[in-house]
Design a protein around this motif. Structure first.
Motif, mmCIF file in Angstrom:
data_model
loop_
_atom_site.group_PDB
_atom_site.id
_atom_site.type_symbol
_atom_site.label_atom_id
_atom_site.label_comp_id
_atom_site.label_asym_id
_atom_site.label_seq_id
_atom_site.Cartn_x
_atom_site.Cartn_y
_atom_site.Cartn_z
ATOM 1 N N PRO A 48 -11.903 35.237 56.985
ATOM 2 C CA PRO A 48 -11.530 34.848 55.619
ATOM 3 C C PRO A 48 -10.220 34.074 55.575
ATOM 4 O O PRO A 48 -9.296 34.333 56.345
ATOM 5 C CB PRO A 48 -11.416 36.193 54.885
ATOM 6 N N VAL A 49 -10.157 33.117 54.650
ATOM 7 C CA VAL A 49 -8.972 32.278 54.506
ATOM 8 C C VAL A 49 -7.726 33.122 54.264
ATOM 9 O O VAL A 49 -6.652 32.852 54.819
ATOM 10 C CB VAL A 49 -9.175 31.280 53.341
ATOM 11 N N SER A 50 -7.868 34.154 53.443
ATOM 12 C CA SER A 50 -6.713 34.989 53.106
ATOM 13 C C SER A 50 -6.168 35.725 54.327
ATOM 14 O O SER A 50 -4.948 35.861 54.485
ATOM 15 C CB SER A 50 -7.096 35.994 52.014
ATOM 16 N N ILE A 51 -7.041 36.193 55.202
ATOM 17 C CA ILE A 51 -6.588 36.912 56.397
ATOM 18 C C ILE A 51 -5.952 35.940 57.397
ATOM 19 O O ILE A 51 -4.902 36.237 57.990
ATOM 20 C CB ILE A 51 -7.753 37.673 57.046
ATOM 21 N N THR A 91 -7.895 24.645 49.769
ATOM 22 C CA THR A 91 -8.596 23.382 49.990
ATOM 23 C C THR A 91 -8.976 23.211 51.463
ATOM 24 O O THR A 91 -10.067 22.713 51.773
ATOM 25 C CB THR A 91 -7.726 22.199 49.524
ATOM 26 N N ARG A 92 -8.099 23.635 52.370
ATOM 27 C CA ARG A 92 -8.444 23.587 53.800
ATOM 28 C C ARG A 92 -9.615 24.521 54.097
ATOM 29 O O ARG A 92 -10.536 24.158 54.829
ATOM 30 C CB ARG A 92 -7.238 23.998 54.639
ATOM 31 N N GLY A 93 -9.548 25.738 53.538
ATOM 32 C CA GLY A 93 -10.620 26.698 53.779
ATOM 33 C C GLY A 93 -11.948 26.221 53.244
ATOM 34 O O GLY A 93 -12.993 26.394 53.890
ATOM 35 N N SER A 94 -11.919 25.606 52.055
ATOM 36 C CA SER A 94 -13.149 25.070 51.475
ATOM 37 C C SER A 94 -13.725 23.959 52.347
ATOM 38 O O SER A 94 -14.945 23.871 52.560
ATOM 39 C CB SER A 94 -12.860 24.546 50.069
ATOM 40 N N TRP A 138 -10.446 34.599 46.130
ATOM 41 C CA TRP A 138 -11.381 35.382 45.313
ATOM 42 C C TRP A 138 -11.939 34.539 44.162
ATOM 43 O O TRP A 138 -13.127 34.593 43.853
ATOM 44 C CB TRP A 138 -10.662 36.614 44.772
ATOM 45 N N LEU A 139 -11.084 33.698 43.544
ATOM 46 C CA LEU A 139 -11.505 32.906 42.392
ATOM 47 C C LEU A 139 -12.381 31.720 42.791
ATOM 48 O O LEU A 139 -13.398 31.441 42.143
ATOM 49 C CB LEU A 139 -10.274 32.398 41.624
ATOM 50 N N PHE A 140 -11.989 31.009 43.864
ATOM 51 C CA PHE A 140 -12.629 29.734 44.176
ATOM 52 C C PHE A 140 -13.590 29.783 45.365
ATOM 53 O O PHE A 140 -14.521 28.971 45.436
ATOM 54 C CB PHE A 140 -11.560 28.667 44.445
ATOM 55 N N LEU A 141 -13.341 30.690 46.323
ATOM 56 C CA LEU A 141 -14.193 30.760 47.505
ATOM 57 C C LEU A 141 -15.088 31.985 47.522
ATOM 58 O O LEU A 141 -15.851 32.190 48.476
ATOM 59 C CB LEU A 141 -13.319 30.745 48.780
ATOM 60 N N ASN A 142 -14.972 32.820 46.499
ATOM 61 C CA ASN A 142 -15.799 34.022 46.369
ATOM 62 C C ASN A 142 -15.644 34.958 47.565
ATOM 63 O O ASN A 142 -16.592 35.617 47.977
ATOM 64 C CB ASN A 142 -17.276 33.643 46.178
ATOM 65 N N ILE A 180 -13.213 23.407 55.672
ATOM 66 C CA ILE A 180 -13.640 23.822 57.015
ATOM 67 C C ILE A 180 -14.946 24.599 56.978
ATOM 68 O O ILE A 180 -15.700 24.625 57.961
ATOM 69 C CB ILE A 180 -12.535 24.649 57.701
ATOM 70 N N LEU A 181 -15.243 25.243 55.852
ATOM 71 C CA LEU A 181 -16.508 25.981 55.743
ATOM 72 C C LEU A 181 -17.705 25.035 55.747
ATOM 73 O O LEU A 181 -18.778 25.387 56.247
ATOM 74 C CB LEU A 181 -16.507 26.829 54.463
ATOM 75 N N ASP A 182 -17.526 23.833 55.188
ATOM 76 C CA ASP A 182 -18.619 22.861 55.123
ATOM 77 C C ASP A 182 -18.543 21.803 56.219
ATOM 78 O O ASP A 182 -19.554 21.189 56.562
ATOM 79 C CB ASP A 182 -18.597 22.150 53.756
ATOM 80 N N TRP A 183 -17.359 21.592 56.756
ATOM 81 C CA TRP A 183 -17.142 20.497 57.715
ATOM 82 C C TRP A 183 -16.204 21.000 58.796
ATOM 83 O O TRP A 183 -14.991 20.884 58.675
ATOM 84 C CB TRP A 183 -16.545 19.299 56.980
ATOM 85 N N ASN A 184 -16.743 21.550 59.859
ATOM 86 C CA ASN A 184 -15.955 22.208 60.893
ATOM 87 C C ASN A 184 -15.288 21.184 61.818
ATOM 88 O O ASN A 184 -15.677 21.005 62.973
ATOM 89 C CB ASN A 184 -16.845 23.164 61.705
ATOM 90 N N GLU A 185 -14.258 20.536 61.275
ATOM 91 C CA GLU A 185 -13.497 19.533 62.022
ATOM 92 C C GLU A 185 -12.006 19.820 61.829
ATOM 93 O O GLU A 185 -11.296 19.114 61.109
ATOM 94 C CB GLU A 185 -13.836 18.118 61.534
ATOM 95 N N PRO A 186 -11.484 20.861 62.490
ATOM 96 C CA PRO A 186 -10.086 21.241 62.248
ATOM 97 C C PRO A 186 -9.062 20.193 62.665
ATOM 98 O O PRO A 186 -8.041 20.026 62.000
ATOM 99 C CB PRO A 186 -9.936 22.530 63.067
#
Length: 317
Positions: free
Chosen positions: A267-270, A194-197, A112-116, A199-205
């Motif tokens: 969502p990262v949290s889920i 940091t992983r969620g941030s 909520w704070l960093f990824l909105n 992967i949202l911009d660079w989809n290379e899991p």
């Protein structure tokens, strides 16, 4: 799609818990952990090279994504694991895992704070049900905790980052083990963010899993004094224990890559909440494979049902 990937990661994480439990009876946890994280790097590196050679398109470099994946290795692959293992030595596995249930909660706050991220009311309610269920499953009466702490304390000798241990003792009002467990939970949550941030911009899991594991391994080799005797310990180690920890390494990195991949779709949290619901599978697996060493009772069953209801609600929303 994201929920399915997260559930697959949950299955691999859960099977890994059982394998690690068996492996720890045959080989020292410190040596086993180094084997596991080394296999993390080797296996993910092999998969990454194979993927790059077969997919037919070049890898696009993303500086911020690269930095975030490396940072996730610091928070999750190294710092989170160190703090969690140290808290196990001080609190015992049951109580330490109870505090680690707060990981999804911290992830929700940081998302909520960093990824909105904004979750629907029904999703939040379902996550609360899951957290309550995980706590009910993980809770162990105080009478059982002291024996677990004595047993694990004699088997785990975690060295490195001595400043962190001193930091955990700064507060005279808090149990150092509790402080370590909470710090570990927060560190894992920051690793998820940091992983969620990234992967949202660079989809290379797969690349993300490799970079995180490599960072964790490098930090272990530099800061963990146990690595100095690793090769000599390996020569005399139980061979079956080595193989079990190697399998553990394959499972953990595969599950981590799945967790990262799921974050691209949900969502990262889920994604984090689903992959952290391991007691849901670990307890029945333990019952059938380890002869009910976890002591399944009515409380355990009720907690597992709460987790199942919560996950089912989220996947159907």
């Amino acid at each position: 799609m994201g929920e399915f990937i997260a559930i697959c990661a949950l299955i691999m994480f859960s099977v890994n818990v059982i394998i690690t439990k068996v492996a720890s009876t045959r080989l020292d946890l410190n040596t086993g952990f180094l084997i596991s994280i080394a296999v993390n790097v080797l296996f993910s590196g092999f998969v990454l090279i194979t993927l790059l050679l077969t997919r037919g398109q070049p890898l696009q470099f993303h500086a911020l994504g690269f930095f975030m994946f490396v940072l996730s290795g610091l928070f999750a692959s190294y710092l989170g694991r160190y703090l969690y293992f140290d808290s196990i030595a001080k609190l015992g596995p049951a109580k330490a895992s109870t505090f680690m249930v707060s990981n999804p909660l911290f992830t929700v706050v940081f998302s909520w704070l960093f990824l909105n991220e904004r979750l629907q009311a029904l999703e939040l309610a379902a996550m609360l049900v899951v957290l309550v269920g995980l706590f009910v499953v993980s809770y162990v009466p105080a009478a059982n905790r002291k024996s677990e702490s004595r047993e694990l304390g004699s088997r785990i000798s975690w060295k490195g980052l001595n400043g962190l241990s001193r930091l955990s003792r700064l507060s005279g009002l808090a149990n150092p083990g509790v402080m370590l467990a909470l710090m570990g939970s927060i560190s894992y949550a920051l690793g998820n963010i940091t992983r969620g941030s990234a992967i949202l911009d660079w989809n290379e899991p797969v690349l993300g899993g490799f970079l995180g594991a490599l960072t964790g391994l490098v930090l272990q080799l530099l800061l963990n004094k146990k690595t100095r005797s690793f090769l000599s310990d390996l020569r005399v180690a139980d061979k079956r224990g080595i193989w079990l920890y190697a399998i553990s390494g394959v499972l953990t990195i595969s599950a981590q890559v799945g967790h990262i991949a799921a974050m691209h779709y949900i969502p990262v949290s889920i994604a984090t909440m689903i992959t952290n619901s391991q007691p849901l599978l670990v307890i029945p697996l333990s019952y059938f494979l380890l002869k009910n060493q976890e002591g399944i009772n009515l409380r355990t069953i009720c907690g597992s049902l709460l987790v199942l209801v919560g996950i089912g609600t989220i996947t159907l929303v």
